[in-house]
Design a protein around this motif. Structure first.
Motif, PDB file in Angstrom:
ATOM      1  N   VAL A  85      42.102  45.248  43.328  1.00 58.70           N
ATOM      2  CA  VAL A  85      42.593  44.708  44.588  1.00 58.70           C
ATOM      3  C   VAL A  85      43.510  43.545  44.251  1.00 58.70           C
ATOM      4  O   VAL A  85      43.055  42.534  43.704  1.00 58.70           O
ATOM      5  CB  VAL A  85      41.426  44.231  45.479  1.00 58.70           C
ATOM      6  CG1 VAL A  85      41.940  43.669  46.791  1.00 58.70           C
ATOM      7  CG2 VAL A  85      40.429  45.360  45.703  1.00 58.70           C
ATOM      8  N   ARG A  86      44.792  43.704  44.543  1.00 61.07           N
ATOM      9  CA  ARG A  86      45.761  42.642  44.255  1.00 61.07           C
ATOM     10  C   ARG A  86      46.254  42.059  45.567  1.00 61.07           C
ATOM     11  O   ARG A  86      46.823  42.774  46.398  1.00 61.07           O
ATOM     12  CB  ARG A  86      46.932  43.191  43.457  1.00 61.07           C
ATOM     13  CG  ARG A  86      46.550  43.614  42.073  1.00 61.07           C
ATOM     14  CD  ARG A  86      47.760  44.062  41.253  1.00 61.07           C
ATOM     15  NE  ARG A  86      47.369  44.348  39.900  1.00 61.07           N
ATOM     16  CZ  ARG A  86      47.060  45.570  39.465  1.00 61.07           C
ATOM     17  NH1 ARG A  86      47.150  46.594  40.283  1.00 61.07           N
ATOM     18  NH2 ARG A  86      46.683  45.757  38.231  1.00 61.07           N
ATOM     19  N   LEU A  87      46.037  40.775  45.716  1.00 63.01           N
ATOM     20  CA  LEU A  87      46.482  40.079  46.914  1.00 63.01           C
ATOM     21  C   LEU A  87      47.683  39.238  46.547  1.00 63.01           C
ATOM     22  O   LEU A  87      47.639  38.440  45.603  1.00 63.01           O
ATOM     23  CB  LEU A  87      45.362  39.191  47.465  1.00 63.01           C
ATOM     24  CG  LEU A  87      45.728  38.397  48.712  1.00 63.01           C
ATOM     25  CD1 LEU A  87      45.985  39.326  49.895  1.00 63.01           C
ATOM     26  CD2 LEU A  87      44.629  37.403  49.032  1.00 63.01           C
ATOM     27  N   SER A  98      47.323  34.094  53.258  1.00 59.81           N
ATOM     28  CA  SER A  98      46.699  34.981  52.267  1.00 59.81           C
ATOM     29  C   SER A  98      45.389  34.412  51.715  1.00 59.81           C
ATOM     30  O   SER A  98      44.493  35.179  51.338  1.00 59.81           O
ATOM     31  CB  SER A  98      47.674  35.262  51.119  1.00 59.81           C
ATOM     32  OG  SER A  98      48.015  34.057  50.455  1.00 59.81           O
ATOM     33  N   ILE A  99      45.264  33.102  51.675  1.00 58.87           N
ATOM     34  CA  ILE A  99      44.062  32.494  51.094  1.00 58.87           C
ATOM     35  C   ILE A  99      42.781  32.867  51.856  1.00 58.87           C
ATOM     36  O   ILE A  99      41.773  33.206  51.228  1.00 58.87           O
ATOM     37  CB  ILE A  99      44.223  30.953  50.967  1.00 58.87           C
ATOM     38  CG1 ILE A  99      45.358  30.640  49.981  1.00 58.87           C
ATOM     39  CG2 ILE A  99      42.916  30.298  50.503  1.00 58.87           C
ATOM     40  CD1 ILE A  99      45.183  31.206  48.584  1.00 58.87           C
ATOM     41  N   LEU A 102      41.771  36.192  50.628  1.00 59.72           N
ATOM     42  CA  LEU A 102      41.172  36.106  49.291  1.00 59.72           C
ATOM     43  C   LEU A 102      39.728  35.626  49.373  1.00 59.72           C
ATOM     44  O   LEU A 102      38.830  36.201  48.734  1.00 59.72           O
ATOM     45  CB  LEU A 102      42.003  35.176  48.399  1.00 59.72           C
ATOM     46  CG  LEU A 102      41.494  34.971  46.990  1.00 59.72           C
ATOM     47  CD1 LEU A 102      41.510  36.276  46.209  1.00 59.72           C
ATOM     48  CD2 LEU A 102      42.335  33.909  46.283  1.00 59.72           C
ATOM     49  N   GLU A 103      39.505  34.611  50.160  1.00 55.66           N
ATOM     50  CA  GLU A 103      38.144  34.085  50.306  1.00 55.66           C
ATOM     51  C   GLU A 103      37.204  35.131  50.903  1.00 55.66           C
ATOM     52  O   GLU A 103      36.055  35.277  50.466  1.00 55.66           O
ATOM     53  CB  GLU A 103      38.166  32.827  51.178  1.00 55.66           C
ATOM     54  CG  GLU A 103      38.859  31.657  50.497  1.00 55.66           C
ATOM     55  CD  GLU A 103      39.150  30.490  51.428  1.00 55.66           C
ATOM     56  OE1 GLU A 103      39.523  29.427  50.903  1.00 55.66           O
ATOM     57  OE2 GLU A 103      39.031  30.635  52.670  1.00 55.66           O
ATOM     58  N   ALA A 104      37.682  35.887  51.879  1.00 52.17           N
ATOM     59  CA  ALA A 104      36.848  36.929  52.498  1.00 52.17           C
ATOM     60  C   ALA A 104      36.521  38.042  51.506  1.00 52.17           C
ATOM     61  O   ALA A 104      35.381  38.523  51.449  1.00 52.17           O
ATOM     62  CB  ALA A 104      37.567  37.505  53.723  1.00 52.17           C
ATOM     63  N   LEU A 105      37.508  38.420  50.708  1.00 58.92           N
ATOM     64  CA  LEU A 105      37.277  39.457  49.701  1.00 58.92           C
ATOM     65  C   LEU A 105      36.260  38.991  48.664  1.00 58.92           C
ATOM     66  O   LEU A 105      35.329  39.726  48.304  1.00 58.92           O
ATOM     67  CB  LEU A 105      38.591  39.825  49.002  1.00 58.92           C
ATOM     68  CG  LEU A 105      39.592  40.620  49.822  1.00 58.92           C
ATOM     69  CD1 LEU A 105      40.943  40.660  49.115  1.00 58.92           C
ATOM     70  CD2 LEU A 105      39.072  42.033  50.061  1.00 58.92           C
ATOM     71  N   ARG A 106      36.454  37.785  48.188  1.00 56.23           N
ATOM     72  CA  ARG A 106      35.539  37.264  47.165  1.00 56.23           C
ATOM     73  C   ARG A 106      34.115  37.128  47.714  1.00 56.23           C
ATOM     74  O   ARG A 106      33.149  37.416  47.009  1.00 56.23           O
ATOM     75  CB  ARG A 106      36.056  35.929  46.626  1.00 56.23           C
ATOM     76  CG  ARG A 106      37.241  36.113  45.700  1.00 56.23           C
ATOM     77  CD  ARG A 106      37.748  34.801  45.163  1.00 56.23           C
ATOM     78  NE  ARG A 106      38.786  35.026  44.161  1.00 56.23           N
ATOM     79  CZ  ARG A 106      39.630  34.092  43.766  1.00 56.23           C
ATOM     80  NH1 ARG A 106      39.558  32.870  44.263  1.00 56.23           N
ATOM     81  NH2 ARG A 106      40.549  34.378  42.859  1.00 56.23           N
ATOM     82  N   GLU A 126      42.305  40.282  42.246  1.00 56.96           N
ATOM     83  CA  GLU A 126      43.293  39.442  41.574  1.00 56.96           C
ATOM     84  C   GLU A 126      44.311  38.931  42.597  1.00 56.96           C
ATOM     85  O   GLU A 126      44.515  39.568  43.621  1.00 56.96           O
ATOM     86  CB  GLU A 126      44.075  40.251  40.528  1.00 56.96           C
ATOM     87  CG  GLU A 126      43.242  40.861  39.452  1.00 56.96           C
ATOM     88  CD  GLU A 126      44.060  41.743  38.517  1.00 56.96           C
ATOM     89  OE1 GLU A 126      43.608  41.947  37.403  1.00 56.96           O
ATOM     90  OE2 GLU A 126      45.147  42.228  38.909  1.00 56.96           O
ATOM     91  N   THR A 127      44.947  37.829  42.269  1.00 57.97           N
ATOM     92  CA  THR A 127      46.106  37.397  43.041  1.00 57.97           C
ATOM     93  C   THR A 127      47.340  37.609  42.173  1.00 57.97           C
ATOM     94  O   THR A 127      47.248  37.558  40.951  1.00 57.97           O
ATOM     95  CB  THR A 127      46.020  35.911  43.453  1.00 57.97           C
ATOM     96  OG1 THR A 127      45.888  35.122  42.283  1.00 57.97           O
ATOM     97  CG2 THR A 127      44.857  35.670  44.399  1.00 57.97           C
ATOM     98  N   VAL A 128      48.451  37.882  42.818  1.00 53.20           N
ATOM     99  CA  VAL A 128      49.713  38.036  42.104  1.00 53.20           C
ATOM    100  C   VAL A 128      50.742  37.126  42.749  1.00 53.20           C
ATOM    101  O   VAL A 128      50.646  36.802  43.935  1.00 53.20           O
ATOM    102  CB  VAL A 128      50.203  39.501  42.099  1.00 53.20           C
ATOM    103  CG1 VAL A 128      49.243  40.388  41.333  1.00 53.20           C
ATOM    104  CG2 VAL A 128      50.391  40.016  43.502  1.00 53.20           C
ATOM    105  N   ALA A 129      51.723  36.727  41.962  1.00 57.28           N
ATOM    106  CA  ALA A 129      52.725  35.769  42.441  1.00 57.28           C
ATOM    107  C   ALA A 129      53.577  36.350  43.564  1.00 57.28           C
ATOM    108  O   ALA A 129      53.896  35.661  44.526  1.00 57.28           O
ATOM    109  CB  ALA A 129      53.605  35.310  41.294  1.00 57.28           C
TER     110      ALA A 129
END
Length: 168
Positions: A85-87, A98-99, A102-106, A126-129
């Motif tokens: 999963v790439r955010l 987006s943050i 990310l927090e919800a996914l984690r 993962e996060t991507v630039a």
């Protein structure tokens, strides 16, 4: 069959696949990148012992193989889940929240930045630039599937949907 016998057979099968990939590329050093791509597809990452064997098989220094494996962001030296999963956290996605996604996914997957893969090896977060889809911000990619205008609720629903499919 004993569990240890099954594990030994699985290891033998993996080693045969490794040799098959090397043979497919004629064990030619100039074909290192496609060899590593094929190995990563097989293992979902590049185990250190596999990289050492590749170096020996191609008759090149291990440092060269590790140098290529660590240079390209595409290659992973740590195991990844079946679903990566790439955010996107580029400017457009970040501005469009987006943050919280990310927090919800984690939280749903009980992973952290340091421990990004679930223990069952099903998910890696993962996060991507930048994913280059700023018009769809915020964007989430699961393996090769792109999901735009994501929200924390939609992201968690996607994870739950995948988990439900995997349990069938």
């Amino acid at each position: 069959m004993e569990p240890s016998q099954a594990a030994a057979l699985a290891e033998t099968a993996k080693f045969e696949k490794l040799c098959g990939i090397l043979d497919h590329y004629d064990r030619h050093p100039a074909r290192l990148v496609p060899i590593l791509q094929a190995l990563q597809e097989e293992y979902r990452y590049l185990p250190q012992e596999v990289l050492s064997y590749v170096a020996t098989s191609l008759r090149i220094p291990e440092a060269n193989v590790f140098g290529v494996a660590t240079f390209y962001a595409h290659f992973a030296l740590e195991p990844k889940g079946k679903y990566v999963v790439r955010l996107c956290d580029g400017t457009a996605c970040h501005v469009k929240q987006s943050i919280p996604i990310l927090e919800a996914l984690r939280e749903r997957l009980d992973v952290t930045e340091a421990k990004a893969t679930t223990p069952d090896m099903l998910f890696t977060v993962e996060t991507v630039a930048c994913l280059g889809a700023c018009g769809l911000a915020p964007v989430l990619v699961i393996n090769e599937d792109v999901y735009g205008q994501m929200t924390p609720q939609r992201a968690v629903a996607l994870i739950d949907e995948i988990r439900a499919k995997e349990l069938q």
